[in-house]
Every structure is written in C-alpha cells, then in structure tokens.
Design an enzyme around this catalytic site. Structure first.
Site, PDB file in Angstrom:
ATOM      1  N   LYS A 190       1.006  -1.024  -0.100  1.00 10.00           N
ATOM      2  CA  LYS A 190       0.239  -0.097   0.344  1.00 10.00           C
ATOM      3  C   LYS A 190       0.972   1.493  -0.082  1.00 10.00           C
ATOM      4  CE  LYS A 190       0.552   1.553   4.491  1.00 10.00           C
ATOM      5  NZ  LYS A 190       1.766   2.372   4.695  1.00 10.00           N
ATOM      6  N   PRO A 232      10.474  -5.000  -0.556  1.00  9.14           N
ATOM      7  CA  PRO A 232      11.004  -4.092   0.221  1.00  9.14           C
ATOM      8  C   PRO A 232      10.749  -4.388   1.430  1.00  9.14           C
ATOM      9  CG  PRO A 232      11.093  -2.984  -1.937  1.00  9.14           C
ATOM     10  CD  PRO A 232      10.274  -3.333  -1.743  1.00  9.14           C
ATOM     11  N   ASP A 279      -2.581  -1.639  10.750  1.00  5.17           N
ATOM     12  CA  ASP A 279      -2.838  -1.017   9.803  1.00  5.17           C
ATOM     13  C   ASP A 279      -3.080  -2.352   9.109  1.00  5.17           C
ATOM     14  OD1 ASP A 279      -0.049  -2.630   9.680  1.00  5.17           O
ATOM     15  OD2 ASP A 279       0.095  -0.768   8.364  1.00  5.17           O
TER      16      ASP A 279
END
Length: 269
Positions: free
Chosen positions: A8, A90, A132
């Site tokens: 995201k 990453p 999240d």
C-alpha cells in the site's frame, strides 16, 4: 493455495497528536498497489514456515504469517500447514508488506479451512496482528485515523493512472521515523483535499515524516524532485519508510541507479 499479498501507499500522512500510551494519532489515506509478495499455504503433517527472496530480519516465530496461524488456531484448532513466503516488497519502505502478509494469511486460512469468517471476523483477528493489518482484508482505499486502525470511506480513485515506486535501499524503522516527529493539527482536512482536484495535491497534501527524514536522507528529496521533473502529478514518500512514489498521467520511463528497486504499474484500483 497461492496468493499475492500486495503493498500500500499513503496519500498524505499527518501526525496529529501524541497519545498518553506513547503512540501517535495519524490522518492518512491507505491506497493499495500491486507490488506483491508470494504466499503459499498447503496442508502438512507438521507446521513449517520457510522464506525466500529478500531476507526477513528477526526470528521466524515473530513473523506475522505464523502469528496469524497461531491466533486463529487457538479458536479453530487448525491442522498443521506448510507456509512459504517469497519476500519481494522491500522492508522498511513504508509499503506495509509485513502487515499485508499477515492479513492475507488470515484470508487464506479462512478459505483453506472453510472457517466462514466474515469481513468483520477477519478484521477482528487482523487488528490483533497490527494497526494497519485490517486494511489488507478488504484492500480498498480508505481514510485512516487513530493509530492507523480506524477506517472510513474515501471517494478517491487513481485507476488508470501510472505509478512509479522507487526504493533506494534505505531501511527506515518506524521507531526511527517517529523520533523526529512534531505532531500538529493539519491546516487543511486531508479528506477534503483528496476528494478534490489532484492538481492541488502537490502543494497541499504532505507526508509529515518528510520534514525531518528528508534532512537525514537527502537522497529521498532528490528522488521526489526527479519524479516531478519527469511530469508527476503528485510525488511523496509513503508511510514512515523510504519508498518514494510518483503518480503520472501516462507511462513514464526514468533511468534510476541500478541499486534501486523500482516498481511500475498502471493503477487498477
């Protein structure tokens, strides 16, 4: 079963205030993008977890995929599975890859074992993994408040536009990012800015972490400026990490340092 846990970005990120519990209340928009890991889960005689791709720091026991299995297994007494995570997103980039892996693990277990969990049921377990994580259950743009765990709808679509995400191989931990934060009330409500004309985003939609992290890592503003020089409508650092993205009207090619990780896509959400 094989799935592709996606990343995201943050469209804007305001640090509104520091809470009594030491966390910070934020205001941001989470937006799904296609940069993805690969997660395979199959029935097995014993619980096994393996990884490949980008090395994952910390112990395997601390991985959110295993934590998700243990969390749900307490209530549903799941049979063992073999889990393989191929890490592509990453780490320390602000892309939410670890949270996505945990949330997608919940969705896989729900399907694989026919648990019958509703969206709210999956949210219940995801929020126990991280603030999240619940975002990746439905995987659609939302405004987020609180510590990143309170969601509300947002009328903001980038579908059909072109995006470049640049990771310059700098890992920034959440703790490091928050060390230099000075909370403040935003001048303009982020929701109204994002639901307005995109032409004003460059001047009015900000990621507050840029204020101090750009001074510490001058490579990051250089990347952002390069994106604007090549015609980006909007460019920003995402989350508290070091990935910088640019949004373009049309496909764009830029020569980057070979050491950078670059992801490009036509936005489909």
């Amino acid at each position: 079963m094989i799935v592709f846990p996606n990343a995201k970005i943050n469209l804007g990120l305001n640090i509104v205030e520091k809470r009594p519990d030491g966390y910070h209340n934020i205001e941001s928009c989470f937006y799904p993008v296609g940069w993805s890991d690969v997660l395979e889960v199959i029935p097995s005689d014993t619980l096994k977890f393996t990884t490949s791709g980008i090395p994952i720091p910390g112990s395997k026991e601390g991985n959110l995929c295993l934590k998700a299995f243990e969390l749900i297994s307490k209530d549903f007494h799941l049979s063992p599975v073999r889990v393989h995570l191929h890490k592509v997103i990453p780490i320390g980039a602000g892309l939410g890859g670890g949270s996505s892996d945990g949330a997608w693990m919940i969705k896989v277990l729900n399907s694989l074992f026919d648990l019958g969990l509703s969206v709210d049921g999956m949210h219940y377990y995801a929020q126990k993994l991280g603030a999240d994580c619940p975002f990746f259950i439905e995987n659609k743009p939302v405004m987020t408040r609180g510590i990143g765990n309170v969601f509300e709808p947002v009328q903001c679509s980038l579908k059909g536009l072109y995006m470049l995400l640049i990771y310059p191989d700098i890992a920034i931990s959440t703790a490091e990012a928050y060390q230099g934060v000075q909370p403040k009330t935003p001048e303009h409500p982020l929701l109204s800015l994002l639901e307005g004309e995109r032409q004003i985003w460059k001047d009015k939609v900000h990621n507050q972490f840029e204020t101090h992290l750009f001074k510490k890592y001058p490579l990051l503003p250089q990347i952002k400026n390069t994106l604007y020089e090549h015609g980006a409508i909007y460019a920003s650092m995402t989350g508290s990490g070091s990935c910088v993205y640019g949004i373009f009207e049309k496909e764009t090619s830029i020569d980057w340092d070979p050491a950078y990780k670059v992801f490009a896509e036509r936005i489909k959400y």
